[in-house]
Scaffold this motif. Structure first.
Motif, PDB file in Angstrom:
ATOM      1  N   UNK A  73       0.796  -1.224   0.000  1.00  0.00           N
ATOM      2  CA  UNK A  73       0.000   0.000   0.000  1.00  0.00           C
ATOM      3  C   UNK A  73       0.833   1.281   0.000  1.00  0.00           C
ATOM      4  N   UNK A  74       2.119   1.161   0.244  1.00  0.00           N
ATOM      5  CA  UNK A  74       2.933   2.370   0.334  1.00  0.00           C
ATOM      6  C   UNK A  74       4.411   2.073   0.381  1.00  0.00           C
ATOM      7  N   UNK A  75       5.054   2.466   1.501  1.00  0.00           N
ATOM      8  CA  UNK A  75       6.505   2.328   1.674  1.00  0.00           C
ATOM      9  C   UNK A  75       7.289   3.056   0.593  1.00  0.00           C
ATOM     10  N   UNK A  76       6.791   4.231   0.182  1.00  0.00           N
ATOM     11  CA  UNK A  76       7.500   5.019  -0.816  1.00  0.00           C
ATOM     12  C   UNK A  76       8.886   5.405  -0.300  1.00  0.00           C
ATOM     13  N   UNK A  77       9.866   5.342  -1.180  1.00  0.00           N
ATOM     14  CA  UNK A  77      11.233   5.687  -0.812  1.00  0.00           C
ATOM     15  C   UNK A  77      11.964   4.608  -0.044  1.00  0.00           C
ATOM     16  N   UNK A  78      11.372   3.446   0.086  1.00  0.00           N
ATOM     17  CA  UNK A  78      11.955   2.373   0.902  1.00  0.00           C
ATOM     18  C   UNK A  78      12.899   1.484   0.097  1.00  0.00           C
ATOM     19  N   UNK A  79      13.645   0.660   0.832  1.00  0.00           N
ATOM     20  CA  UNK A  79      14.495  -0.329   0.187  1.00  0.00           C
ATOM     21  C   UNK A  79      13.686  -1.299  -0.654  1.00  0.00           C
ATOM     22  N   UNK A  80      12.480  -1.627  -0.180  1.00  0.00           N
ATOM     23  CA  UNK A  80      11.630  -2.531  -0.953  1.00  0.00           C
ATOM     24  C   UNK A  80      11.278  -1.928  -2.304  1.00  0.00           C
ATOM     25  N   UNK A  81      10.810  -0.688  -2.317  1.00  0.00           N
ATOM     26  CA  UNK A  81      10.412  -0.061  -3.572  1.00  0.00           C
ATOM     27  C   UNK A  81      11.603   0.129  -4.506  1.00  0.00           C
ATOM     28  N   UNK A  82      12.763   0.462  -3.945  1.00  0.00           N
ATOM     29  CA  UNK A  82      13.973   0.607  -4.766  1.00  0.00           C
ATOM     30  C   UNK A  82      14.380  -0.745  -5.341  1.00  0.00           C
ATOM     31  N   UNK A  83      14.320  -1.789  -4.514  1.00  0.00           N
ATOM     32  CA  UNK A  83      14.661  -3.131  -4.987  1.00  0.00           C
ATOM     33  C   UNK A  83      13.710  -3.613  -6.062  1.00  0.00           C
ATOM     34  N   UNK A  84      12.410  -3.360  -5.858  1.00  0.00           N
ATOM     35  CA  UNK A  84      11.410  -3.783  -6.835  1.00  0.00           C
ATOM     36  C   UNK A  84      11.607  -3.063  -8.165  1.00  0.00           C
ATOM     37  N   UNK A  85      11.831  -1.749  -8.112  1.00  0.00           N
ATOM     38  CA  UNK A  85      12.039  -0.988  -9.347  1.00  0.00           C
ATOM     39  C   UNK A  85      13.344  -1.370 -10.036  1.00  0.00           C
ATOM     40  N   UNK A  86      14.313  -1.823  -9.251  1.00  0.00           N
ATOM     41  CA  UNK A  86      15.558  -2.323  -9.826  1.00  0.00           C
ATOM     42  C   UNK A  86      15.293  -3.560 -10.675  1.00  0.00           C
ATOM     43  N   UNK A  87      14.560  -4.502 -10.123  1.00  0.00           N
ATOM     44  CA  UNK A  87      14.251  -5.740 -10.850  1.00  0.00           C
ATOM     45  C   UNK A  87      13.365  -5.455 -12.067  1.00  0.00           C
ATOM     46  N   UNK A  88      12.375  -4.596 -11.891  1.00  0.00           N
ATOM     47  CA  UNK A  88      11.490  -4.257 -13.013  1.00  0.00           C
ATOM     48  C   UNK A  88      12.246  -3.494 -14.093  1.00  0.00           C
ATOM     49  N   UNK A 146      16.691  -6.218  -0.518  1.00  0.00           N
ATOM     50  CA  UNK A 146      18.140  -6.431  -0.562  1.00  0.00           C
ATOM     51  C   UNK A 146      18.750  -5.986  -1.894  1.00  0.00           C
ATOM     52  N   UNK A 147      17.939  -5.899  -2.955  1.00  0.00           N
ATOM     53  CA  UNK A 147      18.458  -5.473  -4.264  1.00  0.00           C
ATOM     54  C   UNK A 147      18.687  -3.955  -4.313  1.00  0.00           C
ATOM     55  N   UNK A 148      18.224  -3.254  -3.286  1.00  0.00           N
ATOM     56  CA  UNK A 148      18.459  -1.814  -3.240  1.00  0.00           C
ATOM     57  C   UNK A 148      19.947  -1.498  -3.170  1.00  0.00           C
ATOM     58  N   UNK A 149      20.715  -2.367  -2.521  1.00  0.00           N
ATOM     59  CA  UNK A 149      22.157  -2.096  -2.401  1.00  0.00           C
ATOM     60  C   UNK A 149      22.846  -2.173  -3.757  1.00  0.00           C
ATOM     61  N   UNK A 150      22.321  -2.996  -4.668  1.00  0.00           N
ATOM     62  CA  UNK A 150      22.883  -3.052  -6.015  1.00  0.00           C
ATOM     63  C   UNK A 150      22.537  -1.786  -6.785  1.00  0.00           C
ATOM     64  N   UNK A 151      21.336  -1.269  -6.545  1.00  0.00           N
ATOM     65  CA  UNK A 151      20.935  -0.020  -7.183  1.00  0.00           C
ATOM     66  C   UNK A 151      21.821   1.128  -6.693  1.00  0.00           C
ATOM     67  N   UNK A 152      22.095   1.153  -5.408  1.00  0.00           N
ATOM     68  CA  UNK A 152      22.969   2.193  -4.846  1.00  0.00           C
ATOM     69  C   UNK A 152      24.373   2.087  -5.424  1.00  0.00           C
ATOM     70  N   UNK A 153      24.866   0.869  -5.552  1.00  0.00           N
ATOM     71  CA  UNK A 153      26.208   0.659  -6.122  1.00  0.00           C
ATOM     72  C   UNK A 153      26.280   1.117  -7.570  1.00  0.00           C
ATOM     73  N   UNK A 154      25.264   0.747  -8.348  1.00  0.00           N
ATOM     74  CA  UNK A 154      25.244   1.134  -9.765  1.00  0.00           C
ATOM     75  C   UNK A 154      25.130   2.645  -9.912  1.00  0.00           C
ATOM     76  N   UNK A 155      24.341   3.267  -9.048  1.00  0.00           N
ATOM     77  CA  UNK A 155      24.174   4.723  -9.102  1.00  0.00           C
ATOM     78  C   UNK A 155      25.494   5.429  -8.815  1.00  0.00           C
ATOM     79  N   UNK A 156      26.258   4.897  -7.865  1.00  0.00           N
ATOM     80  CA  UNK A 156      27.555   5.487  -7.542  1.00  0.00           C
ATOM     81  C   UNK A 156      28.529   5.385  -8.711  1.00  0.00           C
ATOM     82  N   UNK A 157      28.299   4.392  -9.576  1.00  0.00           N
ATOM     83  CA  UNK A 157      29.145   4.228 -10.760  1.00  0.00           C
ATOM     84  C   UNK A 157      28.577   4.962 -11.973  1.00  0.00           C
ATOM     85  N   UNK A 158      27.512   5.745 -11.746  1.00  0.00           N
ATOM     86  CA  UNK A 158      26.978   6.608 -12.788  1.00  0.00           C
ATOM     87  C   UNK A 158      25.914   6.016 -13.668  1.00  0.00           C
ATOM     88  N   UNK A 159      25.331   4.880 -13.288  1.00  0.00           N
ATOM     89  CA  UNK A 159      24.298   4.260 -14.117  1.00  0.00           C
ATOM     90  C   UNK A 159      23.028   5.128 -14.119  1.00  0.00           C
TER      91      UNK A 159
END
Length: 321
Positions: A151-166, A213-226
């Motif tokens: 129903x929400x959790x905007x800005x959360x690790x879950x939403x970041x992880x989900x959008x990473x996979x999608x 848990x996939x949010x950490x991969x998104x953070x790593x990729x972002x730091x590398x300029x993805x």
């Protein structure tokens, strides 16, 4: 030597901090879940007893005087639950011939104290889930968000992880451009081809924490300029800023208070953290914002509250000023 004890009891782990009068940490003990609604009430009670016994043994062996304990426990809300918790702690103290005052606070209160050193203000949490709390000087507590991953959790690790996979699958379909996230997730999941991700995801029970848990991969990729990873982090930071803005508009008195940003996403992503602050600053240019630190966990905030409520520098040996 006098100390104060702070407890942060959660649904996946529990942390106990023993703090000296000068606010330095003397000892820290970690354990499993003590939320009676994420594990059984008996298991939660047993785990808390174990951690308290460890802490009290540490105190007794060093002839330390504890002046107070604060417990910030998730799942403990009603007066009846608080009373049961206090009685449990008193029984543990009795076994060790200890006696000192006890106070029970919410998770939000101890997290806010840890981040800002204040018991009033706005607390924004972006971890596996997300929520925004407002603690007023009159003692009222307000909230926005925190409605869970469906129903929400905007800005959360879950939403970041989900959008990473999608986002990876959108890239594969050429809806979005190529992304470093593809290779990072493929390696993390040990997939020969990224198309195997569908089977990997759907053929096993994936919890909210697993997706987050996939949010950490998104953070790593972002730091590398993805570009895709950066876009995900910025959009989620903006969404949580919207939630914070709604709370601040609903309760204007909180606009004069400190906004404390806590949780693993704020802690580990400078891109997310910076964009969140930029979004809020556009609407509230004079807002004072601070970011929590790994050196000041919520259990430390609980110990600070115990110190604030029970520290009397001029107190005599009999406990009276």
């Amino acid at each position: 030597m006098n100390v104060f004890i702070g407890v942060d009891g959660g649904g996946s782990k529990t942390e106990v901090v023993t703090m000296l009068e000068d606010k330095s940490i003397l000892a820290q003990f970690d354990g499993g879940a003590t939320n009676p609604y994420t594990t059984s009430p008996l298991e939660a009670a047993n785990e808390l007893n174990r951690l308290l016994e460890t802490t009290f043994t540490f105190i007794n062996e060093r002839s330390i005087m504890c002046k107070g304990i604060c417990l910030g426990m998730s799942g403990i809300q009603s007066d009846e639950e608080k009373s049961t918790l206090i009685n449990q702690v008193r029984q543990c103290m009795k076994h060790r011939s200890l006696s000192f005052p006890i106070t029970v606070c919410t998770e939000g209160e101890i997290s806010l104290m840890a981040a800002s050193g204040e018991h009033t203000g706005v607390l924004v949490i972006a971890g596996t889930g997300s929520i925004v709390y407002g603690f007023t000087r009159e003692g009222s507590i307000h909230r926005a968000g925190g409605w869970g991953h469906l129903l929400g959790d905007e800005g959360s690790g879950y939403q970041i992880g989900l959008q990473t996979l999608q986002g990876i699958m959108r890239s594969y379909d050429r809806i979005a451009p190529p992304t470093l996230l593809t290779s990072l997730v493929q390696e993390a999941c040990q997939l020969n081809e990224i198309t195997e991700l569908r089977t990997f995801i759907y053929q096993q029970p994936f919890s909210k924490k697993s997706i987050a848990s996939y949010a950490k991969l998104c953070i790593r990729a972002a730091e590398e300029g993805d570009p895709l990873a950066i876009s995900i982090l910025r959009s989620q930071a903006a969404s949580l800023a919207d939630t914070t803005t709604a709370l601040l508009h609903s309760h204007p008195d909180l606009q004069q208070e400190t906004v404390a940003a806590t949780g693993s996403i704020f802690l580990h992503s400078s891109i997310y953290r910076t964009h969140y602050k930029e979004c809020l600053s556009k609407i509230f240019p004079h807002l004072h914002m601070v970011t929590g630190s790994a050196d000041r966990p919520p259990a430390y905030g609980a110990a600070l509250i115990a110190r604030q409520r029970f520290f009397y520098p001029d107190q005599g040996a009999d406990g009276l000023v």
